[in-house]
Write a protein that holds these residues in place. Sequence first.
Motif, PDB file in Angstrom:
ATOM      1  N   ARG A 165       0.849  -1.190   0.000  1.00  0.00           N
ATOM      2  CA  ARG A 165       0.000   0.000   0.000  1.00  0.00           C
ATOM      3  C   ARG A 165       0.884   1.238   0.000  1.00  0.00           C
ATOM      4  O   ARG A 165       2.078   1.161   0.316  1.00  0.00           O
ATOM      5  N   GLY A 166       0.283   2.381  -0.338  1.00  0.00           N
ATOM      6  CA  GLY A 166       1.052   3.604  -0.348  1.00  0.00           C
ATOM      7  C   GLY A 166       0.228   4.817   0.027  1.00  0.00           C
ATOM      8  O   GLY A 166      -1.010   4.815  -0.039  1.00  0.00           O
ATOM      9  N   TYR A 167       0.933   5.863   0.429  1.00  0.00           N
ATOM     10  CA  TYR A 167       0.348   7.166   0.740  1.00  0.00           C
ATOM     11  C   TYR A 167       1.157   8.225   0.002  1.00  0.00           C
ATOM     12  O   TYR A 167       2.392   8.180   0.005  1.00  0.00           O
ATOM     13  N   VAL A 168       0.462   9.162  -0.629  1.00  0.00           N
ATOM     14  CA  VAL A 168       1.115  10.266  -1.338  1.00  0.00           C
ATOM     15  C   VAL A 168       1.058  11.501  -0.445  1.00  0.00           C
ATOM     16  O   VAL A 168      -0.012  11.894   0.025  1.00  0.00           O
ATOM     17  N   MET A 169       2.241  12.105  -0.207  1.00  0.00           N
ATOM     18  CA  MET A 169       2.322  13.281   0.649  1.00  0.00           C
ATOM     19  C   MET A 169       2.646  14.525  -0.177  1.00  0.00           C
ATOM     20  O   MET A 169       3.452  14.469  -1.107  1.00  0.00           O
ATOM     21  N   GLU A 170       1.999  15.623   0.181  1.00  0.00           N
ATOM     22  CA  GLU A 170       2.295  16.935  -0.402  1.00  0.00           C
ATOM     23  C   GLU A 170       2.277  17.967   0.708  1.00  0.00           C
ATOM     24  O   GLU A 170       1.277  18.067   1.437  1.00  0.00           O
ATOM     25  N   THR A 171       3.361  18.708   0.850  1.00  0.00           N
ATOM     26  CA  THR A 171       3.484  19.800   1.833  1.00  0.00           C
ATOM     27  C   THR A 171       2.860  19.456   3.189  1.00  0.00           C
ATOM     28  O   THR A 171       1.996  20.173   3.697  1.00  0.00           O
TER      29      THR A 171
END
Length: 235
Positions: A204-210
Motif C-alpha cells: 500500500r502507499g500514501y502520497v504526501m504533499e506539503t
Amino acid sequence: MLLDVRDLDVYYGAIHALQGISFHMEPGEIVTLIGANGAGKSTTLRTISGLIRPRRGTVTFKSQEISRTAAERIVRLGINHVPEGRKIFAPLTVLENLEMGAYTRDDPAEIRQSMERVFQTFPRLKERLTQLGGTLSGGEQQMLAIGRAMMAKPSLLLLDEPSMGLAPVVVEKIAEIIQEINATGTSILLVEQNAHMALTIAHRGYVMETGRIVLEGSADKLLHDPQVRQAYLGG
C-alpha cells in the motif's frame, strides 16, 4: 494493527512540517510514503522513531503509544530507522558497524544468528568484514546501513530513501533485498523518491504533499493513478 499514526502535527520552529497526517500499517506489510522533496516524508519517519516530538497527535506501535518515548526505547520496542544518507560509522569496520546495530541485545547466540542472517542477505558484507565502512561503495554502504538495522531484530524497519544516489542496477538489488527482508516477517515503512520502485514492491502507499497525505490506496492502484503517474512517474 502494527502502527497507527493519528492527527500528527510537527513543527520546525514556525514551519508546520506535518499537518494532521494519519495512516496505519498492518503486520507484514510494506507501506510506502511517496512525494516530492519537502513533503514531510523523512519528518514522518523521524517522528515515529523518536528523533522528533510532535506538537499534537499520537503514534501507536503494537497498541503502545510512543510519541513521547525516547528513541533508544523505541529501538528496544522493535522499530529501527535507516536514515537518509545511510549514516554508517565511516571510521569503523563493517563488523564493528554491524555489532553497533546489536547494542540493545545481550544474548550472544541470538546476535550470532542475526549476523548470519545479515550475511545471507548481504554476502558482500561478509567479504568485507574488516574493511572500513567509509571505503565501501554507495551500494555497499546502503547494504551495511540496512544490515546494521537488522542486527536489532526489528519488527518494523523504517527505510528513508534507500535508492538515493545509487546506480539503476544497484537500485534493483536493493528493491529485491527489501522484499526478501519483508518475506521473513519484518514490516517495512519505505520513504522513497523513486516512486516507481517503491510502488512496485509495496503493498500500500500514501502520497504526501506539503505535510499532508493527499492520496492513499493499494500500491497497484497508485501505480496506475493518472495523478500519480503525471506527478511522480513521468506521465
